[in-house]
Design a protein around this motif. Sequence first.
Motif, PDB file in Angstrom:
ATOM      1  N   ALA A   1      20.999 -20.274  -7.028  1.00 30.20           N
ATOM      2  CA  ALA A   1      20.272 -20.077  -5.780  1.00 30.20           C
ATOM      3  C   ALA A   1      19.584 -18.719  -5.767  1.00 30.20           C
ATOM      4  O   ALA A   1      18.422 -18.587  -5.359  1.00 30.20           O
ATOM      5  CB  ALA A   1      21.216 -20.218  -4.589  1.00 30.20           C
ATOM      6  N   ALA A   2      20.295 -17.703  -6.245  1.00 31.80           N
ATOM      7  CA  ALA A   2      19.716 -16.355  -6.297  1.00 31.80           C
ATOM      8  C   ALA A   2      18.540 -16.309  -7.274  1.00 31.80           C
ATOM      9  O   ALA A   2      17.513 -15.677  -6.999  1.00 31.80           O
ATOM     10  CB  ALA A   2      20.788 -15.348  -6.694  1.00 31.80           C
TER      11      ALA A   2
ATOM     12  N   ASP B   1      15.532 -18.166  -5.752  1.00 30.05           N
ATOM     13  CA  ASP B   1      14.985 -17.378  -4.651  1.00 30.05           C
ATOM     14  C   ASP B   1      14.173 -16.193  -5.176  1.00 30.05           C
ATOM     15  O   ASP B   1      13.083 -15.884  -4.678  1.00 30.05           O
ATOM     16  CB  ASP B   1      16.121 -16.896  -3.751  1.00 30.05           C
TER      17      ASP B   1
ATOM     18  N   LYS C   1      10.804 -17.699  -7.151  1.00 30.28           N
ATOM     19  CA  LYS C   1       9.902 -18.685  -6.556  1.00 30.28           C
ATOM     20  C   LYS C   1       8.461 -18.193  -6.427  1.00 30.28           C
ATOM     21  O   LYS C   1       7.514 -18.971  -6.519  1.00 30.28           O
ATOM     22  CB  LYS C   1      10.423 -19.130  -5.189  1.00 30.28           C
TER      23      LYS C   1
ATOM     24  N   ALA D   1      10.125 -22.346  -2.830  1.00 32.68           N
ATOM     25  CA  ALA D   1      10.874 -21.979  -1.629  1.00 32.68           C
ATOM     26  C   ALA D   1      11.724 -23.153  -1.142  1.00 32.68           C
ATOM     27  O   ALA D   1      12.879 -22.978  -0.723  1.00 32.68           O
ATOM     28  CB  ALA D   1       9.920 -21.518  -0.534  1.00 32.68           C
TER      29      ALA D   1
ATOM     30  N   ALA E   1      14.664 -23.449  -3.471  1.00 33.29           N
ATOM     31  CA  ALA E   1      15.673 -22.429  -3.178  1.00 33.29           C
ATOM     32  C   ALA E   1      16.527 -22.853  -1.989  1.00 33.29           C
ATOM     33  O   ALA E   1      17.765 -22.669  -1.987  1.00 33.29           O
ATOM     34  CB  ALA E   1      14.990 -21.092  -2.902  1.00 33.29           C
ATOM     35  N   LYS E   2      15.890 -23.431  -0.977  1.00 32.46           N
ATOM     36  CA  LYS E   2      16.622 -23.891   0.199  1.00 32.46           C
ATOM     37  C   LYS E   2      17.595 -25.013  -0.171  1.00 32.46           C
ATOM     38  O   LYS E   2      18.723 -25.062   0.325  1.00 32.46           O
ATOM     39  CB  LYS E   2      15.632 -24.371   1.258  1.00 32.46           C
TER      40      LYS E   2
ATOM     41  N   LYS F   1      20.575 -23.459  -1.964  1.00 37.14           N
ATOM     42  CA  LYS F   1      21.430 -22.777  -0.989  1.00 37.14           C
ATOM     43  C   LYS F   1      22.257 -23.793  -0.197  1.00 37.14           C
ATOM     44  O   LYS F   1      23.422 -23.553   0.112  1.00 37.14           O
ATOM     45  CB  LYS F   1      20.576 -21.927  -0.049  1.00 37.14           C
TER      46      LYS F   1
END
Length: 346
Positions: A273-274, A277, A280, A290, A293-294, A297
Motif C-alpha cells: 500500500a505504501a 501510494d 502512483k 490512486a 492505492a485505495k 489500503k
Amino acid sequence: MRGLRRLASGPSLALALAVAPLLAACAPVDGSASVEVGSYKFGSGSRLVAPGSLKTEGNVIIRIVNRRGGAGAYGFVTSPFDLHAPFRWEVTGGVLDPESPGPGTGFFCTELDVRDSSPLEFYALCAQANAGGYLCWVSRAGAGNAGVTQFNSTTAVDLAVEHDGDTLHFQVKRPADGEYTTIFSLAHTQGEALVPSVGFAQAPAGAEADFDNPRVVFNGPLPGGSDAERVLARAVMDAGMPVSEAAHAVDRGDLEEAAGHMEDAAAALAAAAAAVDAGKGDLADPKAGAKAAKKVKGAVKGIAKAGKSFEKGKPHKSVSGALLKVLRGVHDAMQLLDPHGLPGGG
C-alpha cells in the motif's frame, strides 16, 4: 479457455463473475457456462469453540457449470498474474464438492497463455473423466495432444506447470499421491509473461468441473526495464500470495499455518500500500494508481478484520469470506495498475 474455445460450441449461457483464492474477481472471464464460487461444509460444527478451531469447517472452490442445458458449453476464468521463469503453478481439478454431478464427457484444463499474443499462444494441461479415473494430456497451439497419460482410482487430479528457465514441465498426480508425474516436457524460451487460467469445455447439460487450491508456488523476477505499472502490480501480487495461502490453510483446517500466513499478509499488504501510494504519481494514469492505492489500503483493513474473525474462532464461511474480500481488493488493484485483457484477439 481461449485455447479451448476453438474446440467448443453450444448454447449461449449467462456467465457469472468468479471470485476464488488466487483467481481474480476482476479477471477477464469468457464462455457459455456459469463460472462461480461455491463452498461446502465438512461438518455442522458447534457453538462451543475448541481452542485453535473454527465453529465450522469447509472448503471454497471454483465451479464451472452448464446450468442451462444443451451440449458443448464452455467457460473459463483467467487471472491478472504474470508468471516469469522460473515459476511453478498448481491447481486441483475434478469432482471436489460431494454433491457435484461431475464433468461428464467434458474436459477441464489449466492453461497458460502468452500475454497479448495474437494469434493466441497457449499451453494447456487437461483432464477428462472416464470409468477408471482421468485421462490427462497437454495441448498447445499448432500441435497435437502430447503426454497422454491415464490416472486411475481418483475423482480429482492435481495439475502443475513448472518452468525451470529452459523447459516447461507438465505434471499430474492424484491428490493422495506424494509425488507428481511429469507427463510431458517442452523446451521453451520465455519472452512475454505467461498468464494462468482454468476452464471447462465441451460440457454436457448439467455437468460441473470443480477447481481448488490454485497456487503460484514460486515466480521469477520481472524482466529488466519493466514499466512502473508492472512493477507496482507485481508488488501487490506478491503481497496477495500469503492471503491466498492463508485461505488454503483455513480450507485444510491447518489453523496454525493460516495464522502465520495472515501475519505475513498484514505486513506485506501494508508495504505494498505504501509503495503504490508513493509511486502512483509516476504512472501513465495517476488516477488509476490512486484508485489502486485505495484498494490496497482497503485490503490492509480487510486482513485485520479476517484476523479478528479467525482469532474469535468464527465459522469457516466468515473467515474465508473475509479473506476472499481481501483477495478481491488485491486483484482489483492489480487490474487498475496493469490491466489484463483476454488474449488471442485480432
